[in-house]
Design an enzyme around this catalytic site. Structure first.
Site, mmCIF file in Angstrom:
data_model
loop_
_atom_site.group_PDB
_atom_site.id
_atom_site.type_symbol
_atom_site.label_atom_id
_atom_site.label_comp_id
_atom_site.label_asym_id
_atom_site.label_seq_id
_atom_site.Cartn_x
_atom_site.Cartn_y
_atom_site.Cartn_z
ATOM 1 N N GLU A 1 0.824 -1.205 0.000
ATOM 2 C CA GLU A 1 0.000 0.000 0.000
ATOM 3 C C GLU A 1 0.862 1.259 0.000
ATOM 4 O O GLU A 1 0.483 2.277 -0.599
ATOM 5 C CB GLU A 1 -0.943 -0.035 1.198
ATOM 6 C CG GLU A 1 -2.000 -1.122 1.049
ATOM 7 C CD GLU A 1 -2.849 -1.336 2.283
ATOM 8 O OE1 GLU A 1 -4.062 -1.534 2.140
ATOM 9 O OE2 GLU A 1 -2.290 -1.329 3.406
ATOM 10 N N GLU B 1 -4.122 -9.399 3.705
ATOM 11 C CA GLU B 1 -4.856 -9.066 4.933
ATOM 12 C C GLU B 1 -5.984 -10.046 5.244
ATOM 13 O O GLU B 1 -6.234 -10.357 6.419
ATOM 14 C CB GLU B 1 -5.427 -7.633 4.826
ATOM 15 C CG GLU B 1 -4.414 -6.539 5.098
ATOM 16 C CD GLU B 1 -3.593 -6.160 3.882
ATOM 17 O OE1 GLU B 1 -2.867 -5.149 3.935
ATOM 18 O OE2 GLU B 1 -3.664 -6.875 2.854
#
Length: 264
Positions: free
Chosen positions: A118, A138
């Protein structure tokens, strides 16, 4: 290291030896795969502030010390209640939503996973070694890619590929990332620094104000539709954060076992 010796800086920032107009910011927690806890996020924020505020610097190269660029959030710290930047206005690592005036290039060795990926998505440009991998795992830990992965990846690559990465948590290799438009260049082993510098040198060779204005226009064009997505992202993060599965995912990872999901 003895107890009397100071701990090494978690983030190191300096002018490039090749060109003082290029700032090199190094994530420096290799023993934890450059994973972010609260202290490292604060140090990173300070380094980015210093880069932005120093008139000498025109572009930054962001790199990681050790075999991997960044593995994201320190799940051990997460299990203890730390949320490195995720509850701040600037998002994960105090960076992924931070307004920036100057261009930043991510130089990825080894891999960029979860929040590390990210951070790459939040940079303006990116280069990687051919052996590097990228993932948003995640969901394997009971949480979501709340640092911009679920917001930005579907904007950058075909939606079905973005969904596959988000839903499975599986990684892609550097060549595939390049084919999808996530990287500006793929470098051979040992050539990553050259690839990043060559890109930075081309930027500093151009008119400074024109580069800054071009970045602002490009950023505005990309982010105009992000407001709603970030709102949904916030609601999703709040939901999983309150779940038992979020803690279970972090603990299972730390204890090197399969998680026992309850869906609650």
């Amino acid at each position: 290291m003895t107890s009397s010796e100071p701990s090494p800086a978690l983030v190191v920032s300096s002018a490039s030896e090749r060109d003082p107009r290029i700032c090199v910011i190094t994530l420096n927690r290799p023993e934890r795969r450059n994973a972010f806890d609260n202290e490292m996020a604060d140090a990173f924020a300070d380094a980015v502030d210093a880069f932005e505020n120093d008139s000498q610097f025109r572009v930054a190269i962001l790199r990681g010390n050790g075999p991997i660029f960044c593995s994201g959030m320190d799940l051990g710290a997460f299990a203890k209640g730390e949320r490195p930047g995720l509850d701040s206005a600037n998002g994960f690592a105090h960076f992924v939503r931070r307004p920036r005036r100057k261009p930043m290039i991510a130089a990825v060795q080894g891999g960029a996973h979860a929040g590390g990926f990210e951070i790459v998505l939040a940079c303006d440009l990116a280069v990687a070694e051919a052996s590097a991998k990228f993932s948003l795992p995640e969901v394997k830990r009971g949480i979501i890619a709340a640092g911009g992965g679920a917001v930005r990846l579907p904007q950058r690559i075909p939606a079905v590929i973005a969904r596959e990465m988000l839903f499975t948590g599986n990684a892609i290799e550097a060549e595939r990332a390049y084919e999808l438009g996530l990287l500006n260049a793929v470098a051979d082993a040992g050539k990553l620094e050259d690839a990043a510098y060559n890109l930075a040198a081309q930027i500093v060779g151009n008119a400074p104000l024109a580069v800054l204005a071009s970045k602002q226009v490009a950023d505005d064009a990309l982010t105009a539709g992000e407001a709603v997505a970030w709102h949904t992202n916030r609601r999703g993060w709040d939901t999983v954060l309150a779940s038992n599965d979020a803690l279970e995912g972090a603990l299972a990872f730390k204890e090197r076992r399969l998680p026992d999901w309850t869906g609650s």
